[in-house]
Design an enzyme around this catalytic site. Structure first.
Site, PDB file in Angstrom:
ATOM      1  N   ALA A   1      11.454 -19.878  10.245  1.00 57.80           N
ATOM      2  CA  ALA A   1      10.065 -19.668  10.641  1.00 57.80           C
ATOM      3  C   ALA A   1       9.866 -18.263  11.198  1.00 57.80           C
ATOM      4  CB  ALA A   1       9.668 -20.707  11.680  1.00 57.80           C
TER       5      ALA A   1
ATOM      6  N   ILE B   1      12.386  -8.848   3.399  1.00 61.56           N
ATOM      7  CA  ILE B   1      12.261  -7.575   2.685  1.00 61.56           C
ATOM      8  C   ILE B   1      13.436  -7.331   1.742  1.00 61.56           C
ATOM      9  CG2 ILE B   1      10.857  -6.514   4.491  1.00 61.56           C
ATOM     10  CD1 ILE B   1      13.397  -5.075   5.450  1.00 61.56           C
TER      11      ILE B   1
ATOM     12  N   HIS C   1       0.851  -1.183   0.000  1.00 62.21           N
ATOM     13  CA  HIS C   1       0.000   0.000   0.000  1.00 62.21           C
ATOM     14  C   HIS C   1       0.891   1.239   0.000  1.00 62.21           C
ATOM     15  CE1 HIS C   1      -4.211  -1.148   0.431  1.00 62.21           C
ATOM     16  NE2 HIS C   1      -3.806  -2.181   1.145  1.00 62.21           N
TER      17      HIS C   1
END
Length: 204
Positions: free
Chosen positions: A155, A160, A108
């Protein structure tokens, strides 16, 4: 799942929800109960290769310029979410994605003084996971990330930045062995790709 293994045609559960006009299926595919494959606006495709296993309550959703491709013999375990908008999700062959993982090829916008609902979707590029990578339970992989061949994502990791081939990336990595590079969480967040020659980037 056994039916999909012993016959050439695929097994799609009657309890799965499929609403997609450009779905390409290989042979011996297994799609479990309560999976959802959904096409939003557009004519983008989802291409699922031979002998792929998609387990229950997993969602594959795409549209607005985002395609999804899953290579042969890969498996996606229960309750995963793959959403491709504005950029592709490309998964190689023999990739294992554990339960509760999320892959989002978009973000977004975060423009100041604009409500989040009115922000446009943006993308840094496709998500690419190369052959034989293993994505651990609950990992989140975000837009623009490439995960190299044979890499392991621990995990709960939030990915990024790119992860090189044969690396292990998680929050507690402290070792380097002959078959895998191991990257600490702090180093994992660096913009620079880490290779075996970059030993000063690795924990001792």
């Amino acid at each position: 799942e056994c039916l999909a293994r012993i016959r050439k045609t695929s097994y799609l559960s009657a309890k799965a929800t499929i609403s997609h006009k450009n779905l390409i299926l290989g042979d011996n595919i297994f799609i479990d109960d309560y999976c959802m494959i959904y096409q939003n606006k557009g004519n983008e495709y989802i291409n699922i290769g031979n002998q792929v296993r998609i387990y229950r309550n997993t969602t594959l959703e795409n549209g607005r310029g985002g395609n999804i491709s899953i290579g042969s013999n890969s498996s996606i375990h229960p309750r995963c979410q793959l959403n491709a908008y504005h950029a592709d999700i490309i998964i190689g062959k023999q990739v294992m994605i554990a339960a509760n993982c999320a892959l989002y090829s978009y973000d977004h916008g975060i423009k100041a003084n604009t409500p989040i609902r009115k922000q446009p979707l943006t993308a840094k590029g496709p998500i690419t996971i190369h052959d034989e990578a293993w994505i651990g339970t609950g990992a989140i992989i975000l837009s623009g990330v490439t995960i190299g061949e044979g890499a392991i994502i621990g995990a709960g990791s939030v990915v990024i930045k790119d992860v090189p081939a044969n690396a292990i990336a998680d929050r507690k990595s402290t070792r380097l062995n002959s078959s895998h590079i191991t990257i600490s969480y702090a180093d994992f967040c660096l913009k620079k790709k880490i290779t075996k020659s970059d030993s000063h980037y690795l924990d001792n």
